[in-house]
Design an enzyme around this catalytic site. Structure first.
Site: not given
Ligand code: GLP
Length: 241
Positions: A136, A67, A143
């Site tokens: 979430n 993404d 989402e």
């Molecule tokens: C963002 C990314 C996800 C990731 C999530 C959790 O939303 N788009 O790919 O898994 O954050 O992030 P973190 O690993 O920093 O908790």
């Protein structure tokens, strides 16, 4: 789902990097699905260590990232493109032409999204995809919603995701409100998937992913239907199982 519980994020990183390393050694032209966020960093550090001791050659490896934010350019310090170069790509011998990160810049995002899915298909598909999980239950930027979105698409980020990502920006107003993300269909086509969760703030999402029904309100729950998923957890993230 194969569930593996480790003592800390570094041990998980070494184990996950071992799975990536096996793919690269077995097929130097393999296609890897990459993720951003704090969770994959120990894996990327362990991969860099393996590269530095001459075990891995990334020259022919192809990558596709999950993404990217809409509205900030690639040169922005918090773009996912920049994140990947800062944390992995600039530290190994990957060829920049083999690196793919969604690039939502054209006037027609639909074309950008279709082109991204087509590029994944053309590469032969993803051999191994790494994922983190949002508070979430989101994976990539899929989402919670009424149905699972299929292909790469543009998404409005939820309040909880914007708040979680605020830590990387000066203030909440600077956090992008939209992103381009691989869809659930794009992710589920990967031949093998690793999902990592660490810390107690991920425990609820992990429980819903593993023990809940397959439900688009917890996008990660769809992974129950994939034939080859390894879930790496630390004790805190596994505490509600
Ligand atoms: C963002 C990314 C996800 C990731 C999530 C959790 O939303 N788009 O790919 O898994 O954050 O992030 P973190 O690993 O920093 O908790």
């Amino acid at each position: 789902m194969e569930i593996k519980i480790y003592k800390d994020a570094e041990s998980i990183g070494r184990a996950a990097a071992g799975m990536f390393a096996a793919k690269i050694i077995e097929n130097p032209k393999c296609v890897l699905g990459m993720a951003t966020g704090s969770t994959p960093l120990p894996t990327y550090n362990a991969l860099i260590e393996l590269y530095n001791i001459n075990v891995l050659d990334f020259r022919m490896v192809k990558t596709f990232n999950l993404d990217e934010y809409v509205g900030i350019g690639r040169e922005h310090g918090q773009s996912y493109y920049r994140f990947m170069f800062d944390n992995l790509f600039s530290k190994v011998n990957i060829s920049p032409k083999n690196v793919h990160v969604p690039n939502p810049v054209s006037k027609n995002f639909e074309d950008d999204c279709a082109a991204y899915d087509a590029a994944i298909e053309k590469s032969g598909g993803i051999d191994l995809q790494i994922l983190g999980i949002g508070h979430n239950g989101h994976i990539a930027f899929n989402e919670p919603s009424k149905v699972f979105p299929f292909g790469t698409h543009i998404v409005n980020l939820t309040k909880s995701t914007i708040e979680a990502n605020q830590r990387f920006f000066k203030n909440i107003d600077e956090v992008p409100k939209k992103a381009m993300t691989m869809g659930i269909g794009s992710i589920m086509k990967a031949r093998e998937i690793i999902i990592i969760a660490t810390g107690k703030e991920k425990a609820e999402a992990v429980k819903a992913m593993i023990k809940g029904n397959v439900d688009p309100m917890c996008p990660a729950s769809v992974l129950q239907l994939h034939h080859k998923v390894t879930v790496f957890l630390d004790k805190e993230a596994a505490s509600l199982l």
